[in-house]
Motif scaffolding. Structure first.
Motif, mmCIF file in Angstrom:
data_model
loop_
_atom_site.group_PDB
_atom_site.id
_atom_site.type_symbol
_atom_site.label_atom_id
_atom_site.label_comp_id
_atom_site.label_asym_id
_atom_site.label_seq_id
_atom_site.Cartn_x
_atom_site.Cartn_y
_atom_site.Cartn_z
ATOM 1 N N GLN B 3 0.807 -1.202 0.000
ATOM 2 C CA GLN B 3 0.000 0.000 0.000
ATOM 3 C C GLN B 3 0.849 1.264 0.000
ATOM 4 O OE1 GLN B 3 -2.528 0.224 3.414
ATOM 5 N NE2 GLN B 3 -3.923 1.691 2.524
ATOM 6 N N VAL B 4 0.331 2.262 -0.686
ATOM 7 C CA VAL B 4 0.887 3.604 -0.648
ATOM 8 C C VAL B 4 -0.187 4.512 -0.078
ATOM 9 C CG1 VAL B 4 1.787 5.530 -1.994
ATOM 10 C CG2 VAL B 4 2.435 3.193 -2.592
ATOM 11 N N LYS B 5 0.113 5.173 1.033
ATOM 12 C CA LYS B 5 -0.845 6.056 1.674
ATOM 13 C C LYS B 5 -0.610 7.488 1.227
ATOM 14 C CE LYS B 5 -1.186 3.083 5.737
ATOM 15 N NZ LYS B 5 -1.027 2.977 7.214
ATOM 16 N N GLN B 6 -1.703 8.243 1.116
ATOM 17 C CA GLN B 6 -1.605 9.614 0.596
ATOM 18 C C GLN B 6 -2.567 10.504 1.354
ATOM 19 O OE1 GLN B 6 -2.024 9.825 -3.686
ATOM 20 N NE2 GLN B 6 -2.114 12.043 -3.732
ATOM 21 N N SER B 7 -2.091 11.721 1.663
ATOM 22 C CA SER B 7 -2.951 12.699 2.329
ATOM 23 C C SER B 7 -2.533 14.114 1.943
ATOM 24 C CB SER B 7 -2.861 12.534 3.850
ATOM 25 O OG SER B 7 -1.538 12.797 4.291
ATOM 26 N N PRO B 8 -3.447 15.071 1.971
ATOM 27 C CA PRO B 8 -4.856 14.927 2.296
ATOM 28 C C PRO B 8 -5.641 14.400 1.097
ATOM 29 C CG PRO B 8 -4.415 17.195 1.717
ATOM 30 C CD PRO B 8 -3.083 16.477 1.669
ATOM 31 N N GLN B 9 -6.886 14.098 1.314
ATOM 32 C CA GLN B 9 -7.744 13.630 0.235
ATOM 33 C C GLN B 9 -8.097 14.786 -0.696
ATOM 34 O OE1 GLN B 9 -11.270 11.667 1.656
ATOM 35 N NE2 GLN B 9 -11.999 11.129 -0.384
ATOM 36 N N SER B 10 -8.256 15.976 -0.131
ATOM 37 C CA SER B 10 -8.531 17.153 -0.937
ATOM 38 C C SER B 10 -7.848 18.354 -0.310
ATOM 39 C CB SER B 10 -10.041 17.390 -1.066
ATOM 40 O OG SER B 10 -10.616 17.635 0.193
ATOM 41 N N LEU B 11 -7.612 19.357 -1.142
ATOM 42 C CA LEU B 11 -6.820 20.493 -0.697
ATOM 43 C C LEU B 11 -7.254 21.725 -1.491
ATOM 44 C CD1 LEU B 11 -4.373 21.304 1.061
ATOM 45 C CD2 LEU B 11 -2.889 20.493 -0.771
ATOM 46 N N ILE B 12 -7.486 22.807 -0.789
ATOM 47 C CA ILE B 12 -7.838 24.061 -1.448
ATOM 48 C C ILE B 12 -6.830 25.117 -1.016
ATOM 49 C CG2 ILE B 12 -9.586 25.855 -1.763
ATOM 50 C CD1 ILE B 12 -11.716 23.762 -1.037
ATOM 51 N N VAL B 13 -6.202 25.761 -1.975
ATOM 52 C CA VAL B 13 -5.239 26.820 -1.672
ATOM 53 C C VAL B 13 -5.533 28.021 -2.565
ATOM 54 C CG1 VAL B 13 -3.435 25.225 -0.966
ATOM 55 C CG2 VAL B 13 -3.518 26.020 -3.330
ATOM 56 N N GLN B 14 -5.055 29.176 -2.131
ATOM 57 C CA GLN B 14 -5.188 30.361 -2.968
ATOM 58 C C GLN B 14 -4.018 30.444 -3.938
ATOM 59 O OE1 GLN B 14 -5.892 33.768 -0.288
ATOM 60 N NE2 GLN B 14 -7.969 33.757 -1.121
ATOM 61 N N LYS B 15 -4.243 31.112 -5.019
ATOM 62 C CA LYS B 15 -3.198 31.323 -6.013
ATOM 63 C C LYS B 15 -1.947 31.884 -5.346
ATOM 64 C CE LYS B 15 -2.205 34.094 -10.136
ATOM 65 N NZ LYS B 15 -2.735 35.122 -11.072
ATOM 66 N N GLY B 16 -0.805 31.283 -5.680
ATOM 67 C CA GLY B 16 0.454 31.708 -5.079
ATOM 68 C C GLY B 16 0.844 30.902 -3.854
ATOM 69 N N GLY B 17 -0.094 30.158 -3.303
ATOM 70 C CA GLY B 17 0.193 29.339 -2.139
ATOM 71 C C GLY B 17 1.035 28.121 -2.500
ATOM 72 N N ILE B 18 1.440 27.357 -1.478
ATOM 73 C CA ILE B 18 2.300 26.192 -1.686
ATOM 74 C C ILE B 18 1.587 24.951 -1.139
ATOM 75 C CG2 ILE B 18 4.573 25.164 -1.302
ATOM 76 C CD1 ILE B 18 5.626 27.978 -0.757
ATOM 77 N N PRO B 19 0.794 24.302 -1.972
ATOM 78 C CA PRO B 19 0.153 23.066 -1.502
ATOM 79 C C PRO B 19 1.193 21.963 -1.317
ATOM 80 C CG PRO B 19 -0.293 23.415 -3.829
ATOM 81 C CD PRO B 19 0.407 24.636 -3.344
ATOM 82 N N ILE B 20 0.981 21.162 -0.285
ATOM 83 C CA ILE B 20 1.874 20.043 0.005
ATOM 84 C C ILE B 20 1.049 18.768 0.117
ATOM 85 C CG2 ILE B 20 3.558 19.078 1.626
ATOM 86 C CD1 ILE B 20 4.130 21.967 2.538
ATOM 87 N N ILE B 21 1.457 17.763 -0.606
ATOM 88 C CA ILE B 21 0.784 16.460 -0.585
ATOM 89 C C ILE B 21 1.775 15.433 -0.060
ATOM 90 C CG2 ILE B 21 -0.428 14.717 -1.950
ATOM 91 C CD1 ILE B 21 -0.993 16.966 -4.015
ATOM 92 N N ASN B 22 1.336 14.661 0.911
ATOM 93 C CA ASN B 22 2.225 13.722 1.586
ATOM 94 C C ASN B 22 1.878 12.272 1.269
ATOM 95 O OD1 ASN B 22 3.673 15.748 3.243
ATOM 96 N ND2 ASN B 22 1.635 16.066 4.091
#
Lengths: 117, 113
Positions: B3-22
């Motif tokens: 298994q490969v686990k991933q989070s978050p399931q969904s993510l909302i950021v504003q333009k210019g932000g730095i989303p991070i997916i783990n």
């Protein structure tokens, strides 16, 4: 190049009906795969093939059969469709040469949206 | 163990932000970690990939950070744009099974103007 082409794009079946999804690739790739994509579950491997005339089971093979009679084509069959098989189906292919170099860049088709009523 | 686990399931950021997916994995045989990007109505496409012998890889605004000891890796999107709105899948593959890739469940990213 067309890459990976899937037909049909959409299909609605009644429970118990059968159908075949066709995947064709023009990249001379050795490996081909069939996945299903369901909300919150990512891509799950149904069956795959490492070459013409060979197939193998993936993670969720039950209810599906496949054939790879030609290197460029990989067919996915549903003999007796069930509502649980409602999903988006993706075909992918990759090169054995890239696999030997330690990579596995899979190239995906645009998907087939299947609804089983 | 596959298994490969991933989070978050969904993510909302504003333009210019730095989303991070783990993402996290258990199988120590995994030695190649690709990220795929999928736009609505399209198939996934390879975005960037990393091997565990490096701790970071950058391609444009996309960066993968890799922590081998923790068996974790993450995707950072610098200066995110509305056009980055998509579903992102982390994945893993073992050289001994070079014909199969294990995908995480995906993260739906929305970048709002």
């Amino acid at each position: 190049n067309a890459g990976v082409t899937q037909t049909p794009k959409f299909r609605v079946l009644k429970t118990g009906q059968s159908m075949t999804l066709l995947c064709a690739q023009d990249m001379n790739h050795e490996y081909m795969y069939w996945y299903r994509q369901d909300p919150g579950m990512g891509l799950r491997l149904i069956h795959y093939s490492v070459g013409e005339g060979t197939t193998a089971k993936g993670e969720v093979p039950d209810g599906y059969n496949v054939s790879r009679l030609k290197k460029q084509n990989f067919l996915l069959g549903l003999e007796s469709a069930a509502p649980s098989q409602t999903s988006v189906y993706f075909c992918a292919s990759s090169s054995m040469k890239e696999g030997e170099r330690g990579k596995n860049i899979q190239y995906f088709g645009a998907g087939t949206r299947l609804s089983v009523l | 163990q596959q298994q490969v686990k991933q989070s978050p399931q969904s993510l909302i950021v504003q333009k210019g932000g730095i989303p991070i997916i783990n993402c996290a994995y258990e199988n120590t045989a995994f030695d190649y970690f690709p990220w795929y990007q999928q736009f609505p109505g399209k198939g996934p496409a390879l975005l960037i990939a990393i091997r565990p012998d490096v701790s970071e890889k950058k391609e444009g605004r996309f960066t993968i950070s890799f922590n081998k000891s923790a068996k974790q890796f993450s995707l950072h999107i610098m200066d995110s744009q509305p056009g980055d709105s998509a579903t992102y899948f982390c994945a893993a593959r073992a050289t001994t099974s070079y014909d199969k890739v294990i995908f995480g469940p995906g993260t739906s990213l929305s970048v709002i103007p």
